[in-house]
Write a protein that holds these residues in place. Structure first.
Motif, PDB file in Angstrom:
ATOM      1  N   ARG A   1      18.262   2.036  23.519  1.00  0.00           N
ATOM      2  CA  ARG A   1      17.248   3.083  23.421  1.00  0.00           C
ATOM      3  C   ARG A   1      17.828   4.474  23.700  1.00  0.00           C
ATOM      4  O   ARG A   1      17.430   5.459  23.070  1.00  0.00           O
ATOM      5  CB  ARG A   1      16.121   2.772  24.408  1.00  0.00           C
TER       6      ARG A   1
ATOM      7  N   ARG B   1      12.168   6.303  24.347  1.00  0.00           N
ATOM      8  CA  ARG B   1      12.270   5.673  23.019  1.00  0.00           C
ATOM      9  C   ARG B   1      13.532   6.166  22.330  1.00  0.00           C
ATOM     10  O   ARG B   1      14.117   7.183  22.699  1.00  0.00           O
ATOM     11  CB  ARG B   1      11.044   5.983  22.170  1.00  0.00           C
ATOM     12  N   LEU B   2      13.935   5.437  21.304  1.00  0.00           N
ATOM     13  CA  LEU B   2      15.112   5.789  20.530  1.00  0.00           C
ATOM     14  C   LEU B   2      14.842   7.030  19.687  1.00  0.00           C
ATOM     15  O   LEU B   2      13.826   7.116  19.006  1.00  0.00           O
ATOM     16  CB  LEU B   2      15.505   4.620  19.618  1.00  0.00           C
TER      17      LEU B   2
END
Length: 234
Positions: free
Chosen positions: A32, A60-61
């Motif tokens: 991530r 989040r990525l």
């Protein structure tokens, strides 16, 4: 329990029951966060984990960042992570900030530029440093404040990106003062003009409330102090 000199079967190896979850969470966090230097980031990750501190992990990525071939330095996701790591206190010392920054594998010269712009002493105001980080992302005053709302909001991703107005006032005032060409009455008038909408929103403000206002220089001239400062921090 020490391992025997000779191992004849897997049953002789004692594997801690929590190891699987630790490694699973670590792997997910690495994917991530996409750290530039996995070993440096891993050391920071497990150090924070052992101390019960906020982990250097993105929410989040950031796909657009992860696919770039060159290091772009600070990103919204990394700034949000850094702010969460520092936010338990209103201030932090330079050494602690440098440690957290390095743990996220960010360029040290970018940090030194931000510290120089803020003229910070030994105690660094975390919200003021966050504002400078937003200026490195945004380049203009209004764009920087938009990033601040999107990073600090508790709304869902893609939502209104609301933040408390008193937080906005501190960020706006600090960044506006960074531009020595902006008169105080202009700052006061702009904030006053936002009050009616803020009152309708229970003390909250969102980017759409200010980003396209005609009475605010959302794209200051290239010669302004703010633009010069922001470009140095990029």
């Amino acid at each position: 329990m020490p391992l025997p000199d000779t191992i004849y079967c897997a049953q002789q190896i004692n594997i801690p029951p929590e190891l699987l979850d630790i490694l699973k969470n670590f792997t997910k966090a690495a994917i991530r966060t996409q750290p530039k230097d996995l070993l440096v980031w891993s050391a920071a990750y497990f150090s924070a984990l052992s101390k019960g501190e906020c982990l250097p992990v993105k929410d989040r990525l950031e796909v657009n960042v992860a696919t770039q071939k060159t290091d772009t330095g600070l990103t919204p996701g990394l700034l949000k992570t850094l702010h969460k790591q520092l936010s338990p206190g209103q201030t932090c010392d330079k050494e602690e900030l440098q440690k957290k920054w390095k743990g996220l594998c960010l360029p040290m010269d970018q940090l030194e530029t931000l510290l120089s712009l803020g003229s910070f002493s030994s105690d660094i105001d975390c919200m003021e440093f966050f504002a400078l980080g937003c200026s490195a992302l945004g380049g203009t005053l209004m764009s920087s404040l938009k990033f601040a709302c999107e990073i600090l909001t508790e709304d869902e991703e893609g939502g209104a990106a609301r933040i408390p107005f008193n937080t906005f006032v501190k960020l706006y005032t600090y960044l506006a003062h960074l531009d020595g060409d902006m008169p105080q009455d202009h700052i006061d008038n702009f904030l006053s003009s936002l009050q009616p909408q803020v009152e309708l929103q229970q003390g909250m403000i969102k980017p759409i409330d200010f980003i396209h206002r005609d009475d605010m220089d959302s794209s200051p001239p290239a010669s302004s102090n703010f633009t010069r400062a922001a470009s140095r921090a990029e």
